[in-house]
Design a protein around this motif. Structure first.
Motif, mmCIF file in Angstrom:
data_model
loop_
_atom_site.group_PDB
_atom_site.id
_atom_site.type_symbol
_atom_site.label_atom_id
_atom_site.label_comp_id
_atom_site.label_asym_id
_atom_site.label_seq_id
_atom_site.Cartn_x
_atom_site.Cartn_y
_atom_site.Cartn_z
ATOM 1 N N VAL B 6 0.790 -1.493 0.042
ATOM 2 C CA VAL B 6 -0.115 -0.294 -0.156
ATOM 3 C C VAL B 6 0.953 1.762 0.221
ATOM 4 O O VAL B 6 0.894 2.107 -0.681
ATOM 5 N N TYR B 9 2.594 1.801 -3.743
ATOM 6 C CA TYR B 9 2.384 2.308 -4.755
ATOM 7 C C TYR B 9 1.224 3.448 -4.726
ATOM 8 O O TYR B 9 1.137 4.720 -5.451
ATOM 9 N N LYS B 12 4.633 5.903 -5.124
ATOM 10 C CA LYS B 12 4.219 5.549 -6.380
ATOM 11 C C LYS B 12 3.661 6.706 -7.152
ATOM 12 O O LYS B 12 4.070 7.336 -8.461
ATOM 13 N N ASP B 13 2.098 6.809 -6.850
ATOM 14 C CA ASP B 13 0.924 7.479 -7.269
ATOM 15 C C ASP B 13 1.792 9.537 -7.273
ATOM 16 O O ASP B 13 0.835 9.630 -8.258
ATOM 17 N N ARG B 16 5.005 10.813 -9.218
ATOM 18 C CA ARG B 16 3.908 11.035 -10.797
ATOM 19 C C ARG B 16 3.344 12.013 -10.924
ATOM 20 O O ARG B 16 2.408 12.492 -12.018
ATOM 21 N N SER B 17 2.600 12.231 -9.835
ATOM 22 C CA SER B 17 1.574 13.148 -9.992
ATOM 23 C C SER B 17 2.132 15.027 -9.701
ATOM 24 O O SER B 17 3.354 15.388 -9.329
#
Lengths: 301, 254
Positions: B6, B9, B12-13, B16-17
């Motif tokens: 959890v 990721y 990661k999210d 990339r935002s």
């Protein structure tokens, strides 16, 4: 596999607003190995009852129990459940592959098994080419397929789908319906909600009908169709002049010298006797079929 | 394993935002402001640079804690991704702690990256990088993690606007309560003085984690205060996390 026992759910947004009863004493069970269609108009309480079953929201009254074949504790039970929510939206910056991996890890899958299943399912759903693209670049249909992929990637025994066919083009609908049929053949229990009755008639063997938060019907699709079909008997017979019957007739229409007569099945023998005694000739005898859509419109009336 | 999945990721999210743009943009602004401010200073440009650097670091960490904290669980619920996750064999508590761990790691990346810019400027201005600056930077990270956990907890029991209002109020109060205790007027009112004395037991006393003055003026550290600040941070953050776990366990995702 899942038993909803006297489920009542009341929503009250604040102290001043009137409480809304979304579910009213709903009781039904999912039969293991069946494909069950969960029908009801928008706002009937389908999504709420699914959320209750999966523990997303609490009940006001009643309880949900799971079959021992799914497991004894929550972790074991949910290992065997695959769920696709209505209109799913995923992490926009993750790629399809990353998202599938994430869901696989949470389901306790090994890396090798995950890769194998994702490759196999992505090919089947026609999204293999897009797996390395961020999910924000996926079309609505592709996202729905991706949702379907992650719902079944861990090979669950029970698959719960909330409006899985909404927003798909006819080809997409056909593809996903075929997948549901295949899953059913593999012995999986599939439970999916929809308000499109024809989808259920096409692929389900059982049906649960919810109307304004109350259970209206729970049983086999074939039973329901058979019951409705056997209600009306249609006889085509030829006469030299307009026939008159003492049997209660539902409908009588002329097509030249041939007449179409509809009676309730219980009066069929009497009608046939009268036709023969008045010199008529029976051309065709059949039970009038009804679609589930017509039946449930009837139920609604 | 699932907790780390959890967290991983979530990072990661976030990476990339667009929130990641905060680092280069703030880095450039920080460099410019520090340069300009030091030009207007007589004799102590490195002190001004340290002050501006730590302030920018803190504001950036606060911004991320507020932004990510408010949206962390709310976005998951609104976009229905939470249903996909909690229908898997993992507990809600694992999900919550994993998400917080992910954002905390992202906060650490952000603080370290901006700290490197800040330290680089300091060294360019001829300052010697002392322990106080490094420790104060570490406490900026700890403070922002505590703020994040508090905001996440608030967001689970109220809406976005109330979360932001209460979040800002508690942050300001948590910093002001330290100096307020020293005001003579407060000392003269026993009830007020007592309530402020025990404030940190109930609400987060952020002032306990603020060591920026030691860095700016290069004061020697009272190590005992530092130790008790660490213990306070650990116990208060753990307490809030446990409370958050209790809330998410009972939360209805309607």
């Amino acid at each position: 596999m899942i038993n909803w026992e006297n489920i009542t759910k009341v929503f009250s947004s604040d102290l001043l607003s009137r409480p809304v009863k979304a579910l009213d004493d709903v009781t039904f069970s999912l039969v293991e190995g069946s494909t069950t269609g969960y029908i009801g108009a928008n706002g009937a309480g389908k999504t709420t009852s699914i959320k209750i079953a999966l523990g997303f929201t609490s009940t006001t009254k009643g309880q949900v129990t799971f079959a021992p074949s799914l497991g004894s504790d929550r972790e074991e039970i949910f290992k065997h459940i695959g769920f696709l929510p209505e209109r799913p939206y995923f992490y926009p910056h993750l790629t399809g592959n990353e998202f599938a991996q994430y869901m696989g890890l949470l389901s306790g899958m090994t890396q090798e098994r995950m890769k194998e299943r994702v490759t196999q399912l992505a090919e089947r759903f026609g999204i293999a080419h897009a797996l390395d693209r961020p999910l924000r670049t996926y079309s609505k249909g592709m996202l729905q397929r991706m949702g379907f992929l992650v719902a079944i990637q861990h090979d669950p025994k029970l698959i719960v789908l909330d409006e899985p066919l909404s927003g798909l083009d006819p080809l997409g609908r056909k593809e996903l319906k075929d997948v549901i049929v295949d899953l059913s053949r593999e012995g999986k229990t599939v439970f999916f909600s929809t308000h499109i009755v024809s989808d259920v008639e096409e692929i389900c063997d059982r049906i649960v009908f919810l109307e304004k938060g109350k259970l209206s019907y729970n049983g086999g699709v074939a039973d329901m169709l058979a019951k409705a079909s056997s209600r009306v008997c249609r006889v085509m017979a030829s006469f030299s002049q307009e026939p008159k019957f003492s049997t209660p007739i539902i409908e009588q229409k002329s097509h030249g010298s041939t007449w179409q007569i509809k009676v309730d099945t219980q009066h069929r023998e009497k009608l046939l006797g009268e036709i023969l005694s008045t010199g008529g000739q029976v051309v065709e005898l059949s039970s009038e079929g009804a679609t589930l859509e017509q039946i449930f419109y009837g139920v609604n009336k | 394993m699932k907790l780390w999945a959890v967290a991983q990721y979530t990072i990661k999210d976030l990476i990339r935002s667009k929130i990641m743009w905060n680092i280069p943009v703030l880095g450039v602004i920080l460099a410019l402001i520090t340069y300009v401010a030091s030009e207007f200073t007589f004799g102590v440009p490195e002190r001004v640079a340290t002050n501006f650097g730590l302030a920018a670091l803190t504001l950036s960490a606060y911004g991320i804690a507020f932004f990510a904290g408010v949206m962390l669980i709310r976005t998951e619920a609104e976009s229905r991704t939470v249903y996909l996750i909690i229908s898997r064999p993992l507990s809600r508590e694992t999900f919550l702690i994993g998400k917080i761990l992910g954002v905390s790691t992202f906060l650490a990346i952000n603080v370290v990256a901006l700290a490197l810019v800040c330290f680089g400027i300091l060294m360019t201005l001829g300052a010697v990088l002392n322990t106080q600056v490094v420790v104060a930077t570490g406490f900026v990270l700890l403070e922002s993690i505590l703020l994040l956990v508090m905001i996440v907890l608030l967001s689970m029991v109220s809406n976005v606007a109330l979360t932001l209002i209460f979040g800002v109020l508690l942050l300001v109060a948590g910093h002001a309560v330290g100096v307020t205790q020293e005001i003579m007027l407060v000392k003269k009112i026993p009830a007020l003085a007592t309530s402020l004395k025990y404030y940190h037991w109930v609400l987060p006393a952020f002032y306990k984690l603020n060591f920026k003055n030691y860095a700016v003026y290069a004061y020697s550290f009272p190590w005992q205060t530092l130790g008790s600040a660490l213990v306070y941070w650990l116990s208060y953050t753990t307490g809030l996390l446990l409370l958050g776990c209790a809330v998410i366990r009972r939360k209805d995702f309607d």
